[in-house]
Motif scaffolding. Structure first.
Motif, short mmCIF file in Angstrom:
data_model
loop_
_atom_site.label_atom_id
_atom_site.label_comp_id
_atom_site.label_asym_id
_atom_site.label_seq_id
_atom_site.Cartn_x
_atom_site.Cartn_y
_atom_site.Cartn_z
N ARG A 145 -56.47 -25.93 33.97
CA ARG A 145 -55.48 -26.00 32.89
C ARG A 145 -54.81 -27.37 32.94
O ARG A 145 -54.49 -27.87 34.01
CB ARG A 145 -54.43 -24.90 33.13
N GLU A 146 -54.62 -27.95 31.75
CA GLU A 146 -53.95 -29.26 31.73
C GLU A 146 -52.47 -29.07 31.43
O GLU A 146 -52.11 -28.45 30.42
CB GLU A 146 -54.59 -30.16 30.67
N ILE A 147 -51.64 -29.56 32.30
CA ILE A 147 -50.19 -29.35 32.13
C ILE A 147 -49.53 -30.69 31.83
O ILE A 147 -49.64 -31.64 32.60
CB ILE A 147 -49.58 -28.72 33.40
N LYS A 148 -48.85 -30.73 30.68
CA LYS A 148 -48.22 -31.99 30.26
C LYS A 148 -46.92 -32.17 31.04
O LYS A 148 -46.13 -31.22 31.18
CB LYS A 148 -47.94 -31.90 28.75
N VAL A 149 -46.71 -33.32 31.57
CA VAL A 149 -45.44 -33.59 32.27
C VAL A 149 -44.80 -34.86 31.73
O VAL A 149 -45.48 -35.75 31.23
CB VAL A 149 -45.63 -33.73 33.81
N ASN A 150 -43.47 -34.87 31.82
CA ASN A 150 -42.73 -36.05 31.40
C ASN A 150 -41.88 -36.46 32.61
O ASN A 150 -40.73 -36.08 32.75
CB ASN A 150 -41.86 -35.66 30.19
N THR A 151 -42.54 -37.19 33.50
CA THR A 151 -41.89 -37.50 34.77
C THR A 151 -41.85 -39.01 34.98
O THR A 151 -42.88 -39.68 34.83
CB THR A 151 -42.69 -36.85 35.93
N ARG A 152 -40.67 -39.52 35.30
CA ARG A 152 -40.59 -40.96 35.58
C ARG A 152 -40.92 -41.21 37.05
O ARG A 152 -40.46 -40.47 37.92
CB ARG A 152 -39.17 -41.46 35.32
N ILE A 153 -41.71 -42.23 37.29
CA ILE A 153 -42.11 -42.51 38.67
C ILE A 153 -41.36 -43.72 39.23
O ILE A 153 -41.26 -44.75 38.59
CB ILE A 153 -43.63 -42.83 38.75
N VAL A 154 -40.81 -43.52 40.41
CA VAL A 154 -40.30 -44.64 41.19
C VAL A 154 -41.02 -44.52 42.54
O VAL A 154 -41.10 -43.43 43.09
CB VAL A 154 -38.76 -44.55 41.40
N ALA A 155 -41.62 -45.62 42.99
CA ALA A 155 -42.36 -45.55 44.25
C ALA A 155 -41.78 -46.55 45.24
O ALA A 155 -41.09 -47.50 44.84
CB ALA A 155 -43.83 -45.86 43.99
#
Ligand SMILES: Nc1ncnc2c1ncn2[C@@H]1O[C@H](COP(=O)(O)OP(=O)(O)OP(=O)(O)O)[C@@H](O)[C@H]1O
Ligand SMILES: [Mg+2]
Length: 548
Positions: A361-371
């Motif tokens: 299943r493809e799950i859409k995410v709206n996540t900002r990345i800080v690494a």
């Protein structure tokens, strides 16, 4: 008023009381019996008084449940009592931990003065009531042997009649309510006393609730201030200021930020600051330490898994990308991630879609990345340990945190800041750090950066006996450094033969020290040395002082 009308009013009152949840059934039955007895006599005037009192009780109960602010509650209670009983003055007296009876609140002409007074245990009518747990109705105060006339005299407020009822909690008398001088009658009567007694129990509960609430509120404030303090970024060095300006610029946009810097330089703090300064701050900040999770679990940790995806996966679980949906995901120690996981992370960053391990299943995410990483990623790419394409994707903006050694100006403020934090959590009474101890901190090379400084202060706080952290409280790593071992210039007043050195030598050493202290911020060094810039520049030339 006829009985049917009274019945309706009574039912309404009952409903209000029940919904306010303030009058327990026991008290309510007392009101009910009193009212029923009155009904039997069928005297309209008595019934009217009764209904009036009942209404007053309802209003008072409503007031009591309307605020949990202790002082406001006390004022409300006394205003209501004074109005309902038509008294000239009233006060609430509580027994404190030293067994003294203090007037914690008062209403009437001399209310401010009376609040400054207190009684000894058992003293006066209030003392008697608190000692015996029984209400008292005094028609003529001056004829009552228990009456303590000193207060009345001192206030020039003659007490004629009074009622004093105990305030009880769990069968223990904790204080009393006192009303003084009826305005409309020559003295108070039994009905007034019954009325006051009836609701004193509610007052005691309301006061206890307000006290508990106040205490909880203080604790919450305290915890909040510790939390804020812990997340406050401290430092005024040029380097840190530049970083904070950059953080403010990049935070509102959804761009990926890569934070680099040695261990303990504050990378996680900066990551949090980016989140807190972004529109996502009302959503979660999820942090995952890629180095701390075993390779075989990392993918399921990041992307989630379906039930049965592997042994032990008894339920399906969301991964960190999904948990951080709408918020920020901090991928800490990203340089330690396996190449396989790197490939998957790259895909999620590009498509903003995750797939659970063991699912399609493809799950859409709206996540900002800080690494963040303390590794040199360019070197890791060359070594074949880090994907170049991921590096360029992460490297939209890089924030590079300099080691503490390069921003020595921040040492003092950071040390003071950590003292404040530990002083609260350790319940010590340490207000600062001595000059000598601070000098030691400035001379240290700080391989462990801010975290090391934090630990050293924490340890010193444990050892410190006085009001200040002293040289002896610091750990050997700091104090063990001899002047010869330190790279820094130390002002030597005597040469090897024990002869005092020249003034210009001392000046040279001192200027060098100021420049190192300020991280070569010449403007700040000028302020410290109290000289202007051209003069500093001349001195640097004369003494041949250069930044190496
Ligand atoms: N400028 C600062 N002001 C206040 N506290 C700071 C500052 N910089 C770092 N700290 C404190 O120092 C400690 C280390 O900071 P942090 O965990 O952010 O470093 P890090 O670079 O992520 O370290 P590591 O690479 O070891 O994970 C933390 O307790 C943090 O609160
Ligand atoms: Mg970290």
């Amino acid at each position: 008023m006829n009985v049917t009308k009274c019945d309706i009013i009574f039912q309404c009152c009952k409903l209000v009381l029940e919904s306010a949840g303030q009058l327990d059934m026991m008290e309510f039955s007392i009101v009910l019996c009193t009212w029923r007895n009155q009904r039997r006599t069928n005297k309209d005037s008595e019934m009217l008084t009764n209904i009036k009192r009942l209404n007053q009780l309802i209003e008072i109960n409503r007031d009591l449940s309307s605020t949990l602010n202790h002082d406001k509650l006390l004022d409300l209670i006394l205003t209501r009592i004074t109005q309902s009983i038509d008294a000239e003055a009233s006060s609430i007296i509580l027994m404190d931990d030293d067994d003294r009876l203090t007037f914690i609140s008062a209403i009437g002409e001399m209310h401010e003065e009376i609040k400054k007074m207190s009684l000894r245990r058992g003293e006066g009518i209030a003392g008697w009531v608190i000692e015996n747990g029984k209400p008292v109705l005094v028609e003529k105060a001056e004829e009552d042997s228990r009456f303590h006339e000193d207060i009345s005299k001192e206030l020039s407020f003659p007490t004629r009649s009074m009622i004093c009822v105990p305030l009880k909690l769990d069968n223990r008398t904790v204080g009393a309510i006192e009303v003084i001088n009826s305005r409309s009658k020559s003295f108070f009567d039994q009905e007034d006393m019954d009325f006051l007694t009836e609701f004193s129990h509610q007052v005691a509960i309301a006061l206890r609730n307000a006290k508990i609430f106040g205490k909880i509120n203080n604790e919450v404030d305290e915890l909040k201030s510790i939390f804020d303090l812990k997340h406050e970024i401290i430092g005024s060095s040029k380097a840190l200021n530049q970083i904070l300006r950059l953080v403010q610029k990049v935070a509102p946009k959804d761009i990926i930020v890569l934070i680099t810097g040695k261990s303990g330089t504050g990378k996680e703090m900066i990551a949090r600051a980016i989140h807190e300064s972004s529109p996502r701050r009302h959503n979660v900040f999820v942090s995952v330490n890629c180095a701390a999770i075993p390779e075989e679990l990392l993918e399921s940790e990041l992307f989630g898994h379906e039930r049965g995806a592997f042994t032990g996966a008894v339920t399906s679980r969301k991964g960190k990308f999904e948990q951080a949906n709408g918020g920020t995901l901090f991928l800490d120690e990203i340089g330690d991630m396996s190449l396989r996981a790197q490939a998957k992370v790259l895909r999620v960053i590009q498509d903003q879609i995750v797939q659970h391990v063991g699912g399609n299943r493809e799950i859409k995410v709206n996540t900002r990345i800080v690494a963040a990483t303390n590794k040199d990623l360019i070197f890791e790419i060359r070594e074949g340990n880090f994907r170049e394409d991921l590096y360029y994707r992460l490297n939209e903006i890089t924030v590079e945190l300099p080691p503490l050694e390069e921003r020595r100006e921040d040492i003092g403020p950071l040390a003071e800041h950590f003292i404040k934090i530990f002083d609260k959590s350790m319940n010590k009474n340490i207000s600062g750090i001595s000059r000598k101890a601070l000098q030691r901190l400035y001379s240290h090379s700080w391989p462990g950066n801010v975290r090391e400084l934090k630990n050293i202060i924490k340890r010193a706080m444990v050892f410190a006996d006085g009001e200040m952290i002293d040289e002896d409280d610091l750990s050997p790593e700091v104090t063990g450094i001899t002047h010869e071992e330190s790279d820094e210039p130390v002002i030597e007043f005597f040469d090897a033969e024990g002869v005092p050195v020249s003034l210009s030598q001392i000046e040279k050493d001192h200027i060098e020290r100021a420049l190192i202290y300020t991280g070569w911020n010449k403007k700040r060094a000028c302020e410290i040395l109290e000289i202007n810039r051209p003069r500093l520049d001349r001195k640097l030339k004369t003494y041949n002082i250069n930044r190496e």
